[in-house]
Design an enzyme around this catalytic site. Structure first.
Site, PDB file in Angstrom:
ATOM      1  N   HIS A   2       0.834  -1.201   0.000  1.00 23.42           N
ATOM      2  CA  HIS A   2       0.000   0.000   0.000  1.00 23.42           C
ATOM      3  C   HIS A   2       0.870   1.253   0.000  1.00 23.42           C
ATOM      4  O   HIS A   2       0.435   2.329  -0.419  1.00 23.42           O
ATOM      5  CB  HIS A   2      -0.918  -0.011   1.221  1.00 23.42           C
ATOM      6  CG  HIS A   2      -2.132   0.857   1.086  1.00 23.42           C
ATOM      7  ND1 HIS A   2      -2.176   1.992   0.293  1.00 23.42           N
ATOM      8  CD2 HIS A   2      -3.366   0.773   1.651  1.00 23.42           C
ATOM      9  CE1 HIS A   2      -3.364   2.554   0.376  1.00 23.42           C
ATOM     10  NE2 HIS A   2      -4.100   1.831   1.195  1.00 23.42           N
ATOM     11  N   ASP A  43     -10.591  -9.334 -21.272  1.00 23.21           N
ATOM     12  CA  ASP A  43     -10.745 -10.750 -21.592  1.00 23.21           C
ATOM     13  C   ASP A  43      -9.401 -11.331 -22.031  1.00 23.21           C
ATOM     14  O   ASP A  43      -8.923 -11.071 -23.126  1.00 23.21           O
ATOM     15  CB  ASP A  43     -11.795 -10.924 -22.695  1.00 23.21           C
ATOM     16  CG  ASP A  43     -12.131 -12.399 -22.929  1.00 23.21           C
ATOM     17  OD1 ASP A  43     -11.489 -13.268 -22.288  1.00 23.21           O
ATOM     18  OD2 ASP A  43     -13.029 -12.669 -23.739  1.00 23.21           O
TER      19      ASP A  43
END
Length: 450
Positions: free
Chosen positions: A169, A397
């Site tokens: 983070h 995809d």
């Protein structure tokens, strides 16, 4: 409103292969990089672990080896994202983070197999501790640095996969993490380069450059930040904490639920504001917080659009401030939603003022000098992060279609964290961690919206 209880009734076994270190496919610089003041916030120094679940590919898709596909895609991605292949460490003198990048470094990549189908596990809707088998294990580095990124791909017997990231983070906020993951899937889908080229430029959000980046600051008093020290000195207590018996659940809040909540408040109100108020108050009631103690609500507010000049497209560092509201638990428990919403609105508005950004950075600088570390809370605080606008459902995809589930793994020693997740059919998925005896009571208070 329904819930996805993360309790395992169908244990499964994951077998991991030996860790492979994936290096950039082209030469990258050997350099030490400094981070922004926001990145240096010690309260952000954690590895955020997320699991993406994909159903088996359709018969006409030709994906024989998804692990090799993603290993190659990662190697290509690290050409632009080479800082993620470095070693991160915090200095002992100034307590600041430094990222050491070298062509010999890389990202730990794990191939794994599971002994069951995804459908038998309800596509991980009902799992908890077993999920940690699907994410890369933390590896301590004897040199003192650690990897800011690791990946694991797990193949199930049905042909479906999970792809899990453990990402620092300190290097990426939610937008940055989403940008990297999209780049990874784009390259896996056959693109030669990601649609957004990453930009480092961490100097843009440092205290030294702050006056430039937030523009001319008007005269007047800066908005007051909630004093965490003062809040902690009078923090509310719960008869259920401390405890190690914690559970994590995801509640499905439908569009109809949200509409009913909004009817309780006059005037314009966003889904974020009304649901945040409802969750915070429900947590307070379920935990039976001591009425004279303080409960604190904190929320990440993005500042990408308010700095001047704007941050460049592709910036993937932390670019948010925390909007905070403090209330006595008794007041929160007895307040109408409209009052709690008003306070959250005011905190959001103040957080977007340039003076507030200045003061937040100064506060981080003071925190660095104190050398504090991130620790868990007792449930009296609620720290909200909203993932609904990160583009997590903007699918790429690569042969598997769209993801069926996205699961952030929140350590149970950080029960204060609440995450709003996107829901494909509208509404919000709310991830919360609470003591086990409290969870059912919390859900009853949440259902009271009806």
């Amino acid at each position: 409103m329904g819930s996805q209880g993360m309790s395992s009734s169908s244990p499964f076994v994951v077998k991991r292969s030996q860790v492979v270190i994936v290096k950039p496919s082209k030469a990258t610089p050997e350099v030490s990089l400094s981070l922004s003041t926001f990145d240096n916030d010690p309260y952000l120094e954690t590895l955020a672990k997320t699991i993406y679940v994909y159903a088996p590919p359709s018969p006409n898709e030709n994906v024989h080896d998804p692990a090799s596909l993603f290993q190659q895609a990662l190697s290509h991605a690290l050409v632009d994202y080479y800082p993620l292949a470095g070693k991160l460490h915090r200095g002992s003198d100034d307590h600041r983070l430094e990222l050491r990048c070298s062509p010999v470094e890389g990202v730990p990549f794990v191939r794994a197999t599971a002994d069951c189908t995804l459908s038998s596990l309800n596509y991980l809707e009902d799992m908890d501790a077993d999920l940690y088998q699907l994410v890369p294990s933390d590896v301590a580095e004897p040199t003192g640095g650690y990897n800011p990124l690791a990946l694991q791909i797990t193949l199930f017997t049905c042909g479906g996969i999970t792809l899990a990231t453990a990402l620092s983070h300190s290097l990426c906020d939610g937008f940055g993490a989403s940008q990297f993951f999209k780049a990874l899937t784009e390259l896996a889908a056959g693109k030669t380069q990601p649609s957004i080229i990453p930009v480092w430029d961490r100097h843009c959000l440092t205290s030294n450059n702050l006056s430039i980046n937030v523009g001319q600051v008007e005269d007047g008093q800066a908005p007051k930040l909630v004093d965490f020290g003062e809040a902690c000195s009078s923090v509310a207590t719960s008869p259920y904490t401390p405890t190690n018996d914690m559970v994590c659940e995801i509640l499905n809040v439908t569009p109809e639920d949200i509409s009913q909540l909004k009817e309780k408040v006059a005037g314009e109100v966003t889904t974020l504001e009304i649901l945040a108020a409802h969750v915070w108050r429900s947590r307070c009631r379920a935990l039976k917080l001591s009425p004279d103690g303080t409960s604190l609500f904190g929320m990440a507010v993005g500042i990408r659009r308010i700095v001047d000049p704007p941050l460049p497209e592709g910036y993937y560092g932390n670019a948010f401030v925390k909007a905070n509201v403090a209330m006595k638990a008794g007041e929160l428990n007895n307040s109408p939603l409209s009052h709690v919403v008003t306070l959250i609105k005011e905190a959001k508005r103040a957080a977007l003022e340039k003076k507030y950004v200045l003061e937040q950075l100064r506060k981080i600088e003071r925190t660095l000098k104190m050398n504090v570390a991130c620790e868990g809370g007792n449930g009296a605080f609620m720290l909200l992060t909203d993932w609904r606008q990160l583009g997590l459902l903007d699918e790429v995809d690569f042969g598997y279609g769209g993801s069926l589930n996205i699961i952030p793994l929140v350590p149970k020693y950080l029960p204060d964290i609440c995450i709003f997740l996107p829901r494909k059919h509208g509404g919000v998925r709310v991830l919360v961690t609470l003591p086990k005896p409290v969870m059912d009571n919390f859900k009853e208070h949440m259902i009271s919206m009806k």
